[in-house]
Design a protein around this motif. Structure first.
Motif, short mmCIF file in Angstrom:
data_model
loop_
_atom_site.label_atom_id
_atom_site.label_comp_id
_atom_site.label_asym_id
_atom_site.label_seq_id
_atom_site.Cartn_x
_atom_site.Cartn_y
_atom_site.Cartn_z
N SER A 192 -6.30 -6.56 4.64
CA SER A 192 -5.77 -7.80 5.20
C SER A 192 -5.91 -7.80 6.72
N PRO A 193 -6.33 -8.93 7.30
CA PRO A 193 -6.51 -8.96 8.76
C PRO A 193 -5.23 -9.23 9.53
N ARG A 194 -4.18 -9.72 8.88
CA ARG A 194 -2.95 -10.09 9.56
C ARG A 194 -1.75 -9.36 8.96
N ALA A 195 -0.85 -8.93 9.84
CA ALA A 195 0.36 -8.26 9.37
C ALA A 195 1.29 -9.23 8.66
N ALA A 196 1.30 -10.50 9.08
CA ALA A 196 2.17 -11.49 8.43
C ALA A 196 1.76 -11.70 6.98
N ILE A 197 0.45 -11.69 6.74
CA ILE A 197 -0.03 -11.83 5.37
C ILE A 197 0.42 -10.64 4.53
N ASP A 198 0.38 -9.45 5.13
CA ASP A 198 0.86 -8.25 4.42
C ASP A 198 2.31 -8.41 3.99
N MET A 199 3.16 -8.84 4.91
CA MET A 199 4.58 -8.95 4.62
C MET A 199 4.85 -9.95 3.52
N ILE A 200 4.19 -11.11 3.60
CA ILE A 200 4.41 -12.14 2.58
C ILE A 200 3.91 -11.66 1.22
N PHE A 201 2.74 -11.03 1.20
CA PHE A 201 2.17 -10.58 -0.06
C PHE A 201 3.01 -9.46 -0.68
N VAL A 202 3.45 -8.51 0.14
CA VAL A 202 4.26 -7.40 -0.38
C VAL A 202 5.58 -7.91 -0.93
N ALA A 203 6.22 -8.85 -0.22
CA ALA A 203 7.49 -9.41 -0.70
C ALA A 203 7.30 -10.15 -2.02
N ALA A 204 6.23 -10.96 -2.10
CA ALA A 204 5.98 -11.70 -3.34
C ALA A 204 5.68 -10.76 -4.50
N MET A 205 4.87 -9.73 -4.27
CA MET A 205 4.54 -8.80 -5.34
C MET A 205 5.75 -7.97 -5.75
N ALA A 206 6.62 -7.65 -4.79
CA ALA A 206 7.82 -6.89 -5.14
C ALA A 206 8.74 -7.72 -6.03
N LEU A 207 8.93 -8.99 -5.69
CA LEU A 207 9.76 -9.86 -6.53
C LEU A 207 9.16 -10.04 -7.92
N ARG A 208 7.84 -10.21 -7.95
CA ARG A 208 7.17 -10.34 -9.25
C ARG A 208 7.32 -9.07 -10.07
N LEU A 209 7.20 -7.90 -9.42
CA LEU A 209 7.34 -6.63 -10.12
C LEU A 209 8.74 -6.47 -10.70
N ILE A 210 9.76 -6.83 -9.92
CA ILE A 210 11.14 -6.72 -10.40
C ILE A 210 11.36 -7.61 -11.61
N ARG A 211 10.89 -8.85 -11.54
CA ARG A 211 11.04 -9.77 -12.68
C ARG A 211 10.30 -9.25 -13.90
N ARG A 212 9.10 -8.74 -13.69
CA ARG A 212 8.29 -8.26 -14.81
C ARG A 212 8.94 -7.06 -15.50
N ILE A 213 9.49 -6.13 -14.73
CA ILE A 213 10.15 -4.97 -15.32
C ILE A 213 11.40 -5.39 -16.07
N SER A 214 12.13 -6.37 -15.53
CA SER A 214 13.29 -6.89 -16.25
C SER A 214 12.88 -7.50 -17.58
N GLU A 215 11.77 -8.22 -17.61
CA GLU A 215 11.29 -8.81 -18.86
C GLU A 215 10.87 -7.74 -19.86
N ILE A 216 10.26 -6.66 -19.38
CA ILE A 216 9.84 -5.58 -20.27
C ILE A 216 11.04 -4.97 -20.99
N TYR A 217 12.15 -4.80 -20.27
CA TYR A 217 13.34 -4.17 -20.85
C TYR A 217 14.28 -5.17 -21.52
N GLY A 218 13.88 -6.43 -21.63
CA GLY A 218 14.68 -7.38 -22.40
C GLY A 218 15.36 -8.45 -21.60
N GLY A 219 15.31 -8.40 -20.27
CA GLY A 219 15.93 -9.44 -19.46
C GLY A 219 14.96 -10.58 -19.21
N ARG A 220 15.50 -11.77 -19.01
CA ARG A 220 14.67 -12.94 -18.70
C ARG A 220 15.29 -13.65 -17.50
#
Length: 353
Positions: free
Chosen positions: A222-250
């Motif tokens: 990535s050429p910009r640090a701001a893009i890194d921060m936004i992407f990492v935050a979005a992927m972290a939230l997606r990862l948390i939701r996905r793991i919750s769905e795997i274990y039975g949460g929605r």
């Protein structure tokens, strides 16, 4: 021949000793068991951290606070404002034409119905997350106290939680046959964990690995640090939701916020424990990689932090504690991050005279 009296053999039940006496006995009679006892203490600390994070995120009882009062007041005012605006809109439509008024009234009814459905879905998602957290706590208590009736009841709830998962059908059928046959509560819970959890744990670990790879790659190019921060935050939230769905949460919108708060609490509680899980070595590896490429070092560190978020989500969302199964660490879910750091360190050593 020595006249010193020989020590007679002694027998103890470790579960009858106090924690301090148990530790002293292991150190005195079984020095080689010290590492096993230390691992047990670490496991207890990790379980306490998971339960405390669940309590902060899911099991927190409503209590009076000025912040809560402010949000409730603003929410009530917003609801009244929306209702008045909608009423005026429908009245103005009826003033223009009865057909337009009827159409506007129908659309307003559909909008209210959709809002009620969304609120109901959010509440059901919150209750489901709360149920999983209570199940986790109850199974830990049943295992610790060897409560047979509580173990049987909660194992039944655990099997019912995954009744819609075809990959768990064999394990659920096997547990249904063993629930009344096995007398020891700890054995029953251990069997349930070995039968039900490995497939779900593997899916969660694969999700963490793929997300960490994606984050480290994007951060490296990535050429910009701001893009890194936004992407990492979005992927972290997606990862948390996905793991919750795997274990039975929605989790819905509000449920995702509560889930993120629980994961953040777990990260804060286990911050010191993470240093023993390879995070310190990985930060050193980041420093070595940064000597070659700053972007490569940032990618490795961002991937490591994403993996840590995923591991915290596993601990918080899992419906039972890690008992018979080994709790995964950074090297288990993202070994490629450590190998990259090691390769970078080797490259640095080769370049030095």
């Amino acid at each position: 021949m020595s006249d010193e009296p020989k020590s007679r053999p002694r027998a103890f039940r470790l579960d009858e000793l106090a924690p301090g006496q148990k530790r002293d006995f292991l150190l005195e009679e079984r020095p080689d068991a010290f590492e096993a006892e230390a691992a047990l203490l670490v496991g207890d600390a990790a379980e306490r951290a998971a339960e405390e994070a669940q309590a902060r995120g899911f099991l927190r009882r409503a209590a009076f606070s000025w912040g809560g009062l402010l949000l409730s007041s603003l929410g009530g005012l917003a609801a009244f404002s929306f209702g008045l605006w909608l009423d005026q809109l429908v009245e103005s439509l009826f003033a223009r034409s009865a057909t337009l008024g009827a159409l506007g009234l129908g659309l307003a009814g559909l909008a209210i119905l959709a809002i009620l459905a969304l609120i109901s879905r959010e509440m059901l998602a919150i209750f489901r997350q709360r149920k999983i957290a209570l199940l986790h706590k109850a199974l830990a208590l049943a295992h610790e106290t060897d409560d047979r009736e509580l173990a049987r009841e909660k194992i039944g709830e655990l099997a019912a939680l995954y009744e819609s998962r075809p990959e768990t059908s064999g394990a659920r059928l096997h547990l249904g046959e063993l629930r009344k046959d096995i007398v020891d509560a700890r054995d029953l819970i251990d069997i349930a964990e070995r039968r039900l959890m490995p497939a779900l744990d593997s899916a969660a670990q694969r999700e963490i690995a793929s997300t960490a790879k994606r984050v480290s790659l994007v951060a490296a190019i990535s050429p910009r640090a701001a893009i890194d921060m936004i992407f990492v935050a979005a992927m972290a939230l997606r990862l948390i939701r996905r793991i919750s769905e795997i274990y039975g949460g929605r989790p819905g919108m509000l449920g995702a916020w509560r889930l993120a708060r629980a994961v953040g609490s777990h990260l804060a509680i286990t911050g010191g424990m993470a240093l023993g899980d390879g995070l310190a070595q990985q930060i050193i590896g980041h420093g070595l990689a940064a000597k070659i490429s700053a972007r490569l070092g940032e990618g490795v560190l961002n991937g490591t932090l994403t993996a840590r978020i995923g591991l915290s989500a596993m601990s918080v969302c899992r419906p039972m504690p890690f008992l018979s199964e080994k709790q995964p660490g950074l090297r288990d879910v993202a070994p490629f991050l450590f190998s990259d750091a090691g390769k970078s360190g080797s490259a640095v050593s080769e370049r030095q005279p």
